[in-house]
Design a protein around this motif. Sequence first.
Motif, PDB file in Angstrom:
ATOM      1  N   PHE A 141      -4.310  28.414 -33.482  1.00  0.00           N
ATOM      2  CA  PHE A 141      -5.388  27.517 -33.894  1.00  0.00           C
ATOM      3  C   PHE A 141      -6.229  28.167 -34.987  1.00  0.00           C
ATOM      4  O   PHE A 141      -6.624  27.516 -35.958  1.00  0.00           O
ATOM      5  CB  PHE A 141      -6.258  27.168 -32.691  1.00  0.00           C
ATOM      6  CG  PHE A 141      -7.458  26.321 -33.017  1.00  0.00           C
ATOM      7  CD1 PHE A 141      -7.312  24.962 -33.267  1.00  0.00           C
ATOM      8  CD2 PHE A 141      -8.725  26.874 -33.090  1.00  0.00           C
ATOM      9  CE1 PHE A 141      -8.418  24.176 -33.577  1.00  0.00           C
ATOM     10  CE2 PHE A 141      -9.833  26.100 -33.403  1.00  0.00           C
ATOM     11  CZ  PHE A 141      -9.662  24.741 -33.640  1.00  0.00           C
ATOM     12  N   VAL A 142      -6.488  29.460 -34.840  1.00  0.00           N
ATOM     13  CA  VAL A 142      -7.245  30.191 -35.867  1.00  0.00           C
ATOM     14  C   VAL A 142      -6.511  30.145 -37.196  1.00  0.00           C
ATOM     15  O   VAL A 142      -7.099  29.859 -38.249  1.00  0.00           O
ATOM     16  CB  VAL A 142      -7.471  31.658 -35.429  1.00  0.00           C
ATOM     17  CG1 VAL A 142      -8.072  32.473 -36.573  1.00  0.00           C
ATOM     18  CG2 VAL A 142      -8.372  31.704 -34.199  1.00  0.00           C
ATOM     19  N   GLN A 143      -5.219  30.389 -37.161  1.00  0.00           N
ATOM     20  CA  GLN A 143      -4.430  30.435 -38.385  1.00  0.00           C
ATOM     21  C   GLN A 143      -4.282  29.062 -39.027  1.00  0.00           C
ATOM     22  O   GLN A 143      -4.331  28.929 -40.254  1.00  0.00           O
ATOM     23  CB  GLN A 143      -3.039  31.010 -38.083  1.00  0.00           C
ATOM     24  CG  GLN A 143      -2.254  31.394 -39.312  1.00  0.00           C
ATOM     25  CD  GLN A 143      -1.053  32.244 -38.956  1.00  0.00           C
ATOM     26  OE1 GLN A 143      -0.601  32.263 -37.813  1.00  0.00           O
ATOM     27  NE2 GLN A 143      -0.525  32.977 -39.927  1.00  0.00           N
ATOM     28  N   ALA A 144      -4.149  28.016 -38.203  1.00  0.00           N
ATOM     29  CA  ALA A 144      -3.885  26.680 -38.746  1.00  0.00           C
ATOM     30  C   ALA A 144      -5.152  25.937 -39.132  1.00  0.00           C
ATOM     31  O   ALA A 144      -5.189  25.232 -40.153  1.00  0.00           O
ATOM     32  CB  ALA A 144      -3.101  25.856 -37.722  1.00  0.00           C
ATOM     33  N   SER A 145      -6.203  26.077 -38.340  1.00  0.00           N
ATOM     34  CA  SER A 145      -7.386  25.232 -38.528  1.00  0.00           C
ATOM     35  C   SER A 145      -8.599  25.974 -39.080  1.00  0.00           C
ATOM     36  O   SER A 145      -9.345  25.426 -39.885  1.00  0.00           O
ATOM     37  CB  SER A 145      -7.774  24.566 -37.195  1.00  0.00           C
ATOM     38  OG  SER A 145      -6.719  23.761 -36.717  1.00  0.00           O
ATOM     39  N   LEU A 146      -8.813  27.194 -38.644  1.00  0.00           N
ATOM     40  CA  LEU A 146     -10.038  27.903 -39.021  1.00  0.00           C
ATOM     41  C   LEU A 146      -9.915  28.664 -40.322  1.00  0.00           C
ATOM     42  O   LEU A 146     -10.917  29.035 -40.927  1.00  0.00           O
ATOM     43  CB  LEU A 146     -10.446  28.871 -37.902  1.00  0.00           C
ATOM     44  CG  LEU A 146     -10.667  28.249 -36.522  1.00  0.00           C
ATOM     45  CD1 LEU A 146     -11.178  29.304 -35.559  1.00  0.00           C
ATOM     46  CD2 LEU A 146     -11.633  27.069 -36.590  1.00  0.00           C
ATOM     47  N   ALA A 147      -8.689  28.914 -40.774  1.00  0.00           N
ATOM     48  CA  ALA A 147      -8.485  29.694 -41.992  1.00  0.00           C
ATOM     49  C   ALA A 147      -8.862  28.926 -43.248  1.00  0.00           C
ATOM     50  O   ALA A 147      -8.766  29.458 -44.356  1.00  0.00           O
ATOM     51  CB  ALA A 147      -7.032  30.152 -42.077  1.00  0.00           C
ATOM     52  N   GLN A 148      -9.321  27.683 -43.098  1.00  0.00           N
ATOM     53  CA  GLN A 148      -9.683  26.876 -44.259  1.00  0.00           C
ATOM     54  C   GLN A 148     -10.993  27.327 -44.887  1.00  0.00           C
ATOM     55  O   GLN A 148     -11.262  27.001 -46.034  1.00  0.00           O
ATOM     56  CB  GLN A 148      -9.803  25.403 -43.854  1.00  0.00           C
ATOM     57  CG  GLN A 148      -8.547  24.818 -43.213  1.00  0.00           C
ATOM     58  CD  GLN A 148      -8.804  23.422 -42.698  1.00  0.00           C
ATOM     59  OE1 GLN A 148      -8.914  22.470 -43.465  1.00  0.00           O
ATOM     60  NE2 GLN A 148      -8.928  23.286 -41.400  1.00  0.00           N
ATOM     61  N   ILE A 149     -11.826  28.041 -44.139  1.00  0.00           N
ATOM     62  CA  ILE A 149     -13.133  28.437 -44.671  1.00  0.00           C
ATOM     63  C   ILE A 149     -13.308  29.944 -44.524  1.00  0.00           C
ATOM     64  O   ILE A 149     -12.678  30.579 -43.666  1.00  0.00           O
ATOM     65  CB  ILE A 149     -14.286  27.682 -43.979  1.00  0.00           C
ATOM     66  CG1 ILE A 149     -14.428  28.101 -42.517  1.00  0.00           C
ATOM     67  CG2 ILE A 149     -14.066  26.177 -44.076  1.00  0.00           C
ATOM     68  CD1 ILE A 149     -15.642  27.503 -41.834  1.00  0.00           C
ATOM     69  N   PRO A 150     -14.190  30.574 -45.333  1.00  0.00           N
ATOM     70  CA  PRO A 150     -14.334  32.032 -45.328  1.00  0.00           C
ATOM     71  C   PRO A 150     -14.992  32.572 -44.063  1.00  0.00           C
ATOM     72  O   PRO A 150     -15.643  31.843 -43.304  1.00  0.00           O
ATOM     73  CB  PRO A 150     -15.214  32.294 -46.563  1.00  0.00           C
ATOM     74  CG  PRO A 150     -15.110  31.063 -47.396  1.00  0.00           C
ATOM     75  CD  PRO A 150     -14.920  29.937 -46.440  1.00  0.00           C
TER      76      PRO A 150
ATOM     77  N   ARG B 223      -6.469  31.392 -50.337  1.00  0.00           N
ATOM     78  CA  ARG B 223      -6.452  30.799 -49.001  1.00  0.00           C
ATOM     79  C   ARG B 223      -5.561  31.599 -48.063  1.00  0.00           C
ATOM     80  O   ARG B 223      -5.900  31.819 -46.892  1.00  0.00           O
ATOM     81  CB  ARG B 223      -5.958  29.357 -49.085  1.00  0.00           C
ATOM     82  CG  ARG B 223      -6.979  28.391 -49.674  1.00  0.00           C
ATOM     83  CD  ARG B 223      -6.398  27.000 -49.821  1.00  0.00           C
ATOM     84  NE  ARG B 223      -7.404  26.056 -50.275  1.00  0.00           N
ATOM     85  CZ  ARG B 223      -7.126  24.808 -50.652  1.00  0.00           C
ATOM     86  NH1 ARG B 223      -5.875  24.366 -50.644  1.00  0.00           N
ATOM     87  NH2 ARG B 223      -8.102  24.004 -51.049  1.00  0.00           N
ATOM     88  N   ALA B 224      -4.409  32.038 -48.571  1.00  0.00           N
ATOM     89  CA  ALA B 224      -3.505  32.837 -47.741  1.00  0.00           C
ATOM     90  C   ALA B 224      -4.165  34.145 -47.339  1.00  0.00           C
ATOM     91  O   ALA B 224      -4.072  34.580 -46.180  1.00  0.00           O
ATOM     92  CB  ALA B 224      -2.203  33.092 -48.485  1.00  0.00           C
ATOM     93  N   ALA B 225      -4.841  34.809 -48.308  1.00  0.00           N
ATOM     94  CA  ALA B 225      -5.518  36.065 -48.004  1.00  0.00           C
ATOM     95  C   ALA B 225      -6.635  35.853 -46.989  1.00  0.00           C
ATOM     96  O   ALA B 225      -6.814  36.666 -46.066  1.00  0.00           O
ATOM     97  CB  ALA B 225      -6.073  36.675 -49.292  1.00  0.00           C
TER      98      ALA B 225
END
Length: 355
Positions: A98-107, A30-32
């Motif tokens: 917002f990208v880092q907090a919310s959108l990074a959940q999916i590939p 997830r971090a990557a």
Amino acid sequence: MPLSADLPAFATLLAHVKQAIRQTQLQAARAANGELLVLYWRIGRLILDQQAQQGWGAKVIDQLAAELQREFPAMQGLSARNLKYMRRFAQAYADEEFVQASLAQIPWYHHLTLLEKVKDDAIRLLYVQATAQHGWSRDMLVHQIESGYHLRQGKAVTNFARTLPPADSELAQQTLKDPYLFDFLTLADNFKERDLQRGLLEHITKFLLELGSGFAYVGQQVPLQVGGQDYYLDLLFYHLQLRAYVVVELKTTEFKPEYTGKLNFYLAAVDDQRRHPQDAPTIGLLLCKSRNNIVAEYALRDVHKPIGIAEYRLTEALPEGLQASLPSIAALEHTLRSRTPDTPESAADSAPEPE
């Protein structure tokens, strides 16, 4: 190896270590993914800003891709096509945090699909959240978009706000849809409830996917004995997030008020005979061929057990009378297998992947 007397303790230790490793692997992945999405967003933002300032057209992206691939030959995802997606990604989402907090959940590939198929920002975010929650593959995400998931989720007529604790009522409401799409079934005209039930169980995997995440199948025609008489539940599930049994009753007719009385009776019996003290109240889901909202709301007004009423659809694209003439899923699969293999996938079915 540990002594035999220590084997249970060793098994426990091994299970805990495996769990710790898997959790760390998941967190690292997830971090990557989050770092990659932020990088793609920053590249897209740089392209946007420079194009706006310099008045450059699309050709600059081709030149940029060639230079980047020369500088970073081992790095994937730097094709011109993917750079254009980065630009679209940055254009769709203006805030890096917002990208880092919310959108990074999916590939990233899921985001490509969403950019291609969902134009509304709020609806796109709904699919991001649902994908993260349910763990949808990209193919499943496409299916959910094309079947109008955002139009159906949480739309069943229910009495949950009155019959469930506030912490549970919203989750229960969002768990149910209206209508449910059973377009994987091929049933003849004038099919009966038993035919519908049998068809759903023959395609139990697809049925569970349509119900949504968290549903565990318990049984069909589950017996209950009340007052020395036998009764049978059409379908019984257990919902892992709600921690509650869910009784599903199938009706091949329009909703009738008396259906809620029978389902209310079943819920009381399941609560008494099956519900564990730590379980939440049993929920009823009544699936009907059609439903009048006003009639359904009146029918639920004085019912004290949590019940949802929803419609189901066998097909969205063809007239009902034509459904029986369609080939079965098995027949279609047999036909496809008999054809030449390696047929290329339609470009419309999935977003292109980065080169």
